[in-house]
Design a protein around this motif. Structure first.
Motif, short mmCIF file in Angstrom:
data_model
loop_
_atom_site.label_atom_id
_atom_site.label_comp_id
_atom_site.label_asym_id
_atom_site.label_seq_id
_atom_site.Cartn_x
_atom_site.Cartn_y
_atom_site.Cartn_z
N SER A 167 0.83 -1.20 0.00
CA SER A 167 0.00 0.00 0.00
C SER A 167 0.87 1.26 0.00
N LEU A 168 0.25 2.35 -0.41
CA LEU A 168 0.94 3.64 -0.43
C LEU A 168 1.37 4.03 0.99
N TYR A 169 0.49 3.78 1.97
CA TYR A 169 0.81 4.17 3.34
C TYR A 169 1.96 3.33 3.91
N SER A 170 2.10 2.08 3.45
CA SER A 170 3.26 1.28 3.92
C SER A 170 4.55 1.84 3.32
N LEU A 171 4.49 2.40 2.12
CA LEU A 171 5.66 3.07 1.53
C LEU A 171 6.01 4.32 2.33
#
Length: 242
Positions: A167-171
């Motif tokens: 996910s973008l938030y994990s990046l």
């Protein structure tokens, strides 16, 4: 005229604030175990019950995560249960397919009035803007335009987004040390204009959900403003109220 009495927050709320301050300072990072309730009680000079109540509340807010027999950990966007915690789209079919992010563009800009207000940055501040598609079972369902403070996200590029699996938030958490704690959304119905209609594979003027979100990290600091258009031909927006 009656005098207003000062109000005091309960002790466990004060302990919750102290734990949040330690998290904001990076004392414990996402995925890491925090000290035991007994150690925290000693540190803060309160009872274990008070610490437990503070941790219970932080767990209910998905900031901490209890693992039976293992302890309490800082919640992470890498955890499968939290990967798409802020995404409320559910297939009408009831299937549980995970969305796939497809980055389209990433460019630099300067904050205008709206971005300045939503991200609480000065007018003209550097921004990084992402445009991406979310696909469910290869079908495009969401087109997002995501505005980020450029100073916080230095080095973010289209290549980095394309290479990232997850996910973008994990990046954001892994590369930039940012964890999204909460978000507020504003939703309304709109008619699809030509460009998003083409990206979503729907006729122009098709009804779409416009979902505008501001996401916050520790200290109630806004670090992301996004505007998404959701195709709801095969999905609905689910919000659990409690």
């Amino acid at each position: 005229m009656a005098h207003l009495s000062p109000t005091f927050s309960p002790l466990y709320q004060q302990i919750k604030t102290l734990i949040l301050q330690a998290l904001e300072a990076g004392e414990w990072t996402p995925g890491q175990a925090i000290p035991s309730e007994q150690d925290l009680a000693t540190r803060f000079g309160v009872s274990q019950g008070t610490v437990r109540k503070a941790i219970d509340e932080l767990s209910s807010e998905n900031i901490l995560l209890r693992r039976q027999g293992k302890g309490t950990f800082v919640a992470s966007h890498h955890d499968p249960r939290a990967l798409f915690r802020f995404l409320r789209l559910v297939p009408l079919s009831g299937g549980g397919a995970q969305p796939v992010s497809m980055p389209l563009e990433c460019w630099k800009a300067r904050a205008g009035q709206e971005a300045s207000k939503n991200l609480q940055v000065a007018m003209g501040s550097p921004l990084t803007i992402i445009r991406r598609l979310l696909k469910f079972d290869t079908k495009p369902v969401v087109v997002d335009e995501i505005y980020l403070p450029g100073e916080v996200f230095q080095g973010l590029s289209l290549e980095m987004l394309q290479d990232w699996e997850g996910s973008l938030y994990s990046l954001f958490e892994t590369r930039f040390g940012l964890r999204m704690i909460r978000a507020s959304e504003r939703i309304r119905a709109v008619a699809a204009e030509r460009a998003p209609a083409e990206l979503l594979g729907v006729p122009e003027h098709t009804p779409l959900l416009s979902v505008e979100r501001v996401a916050y990290t520790y200290g109630d600091k806004p670090v992301e403003w996004r505007r998404g258009l959701y195709s709801t031909a095969e999905h609905f927006y689910l919000n659990e109220l409690s």
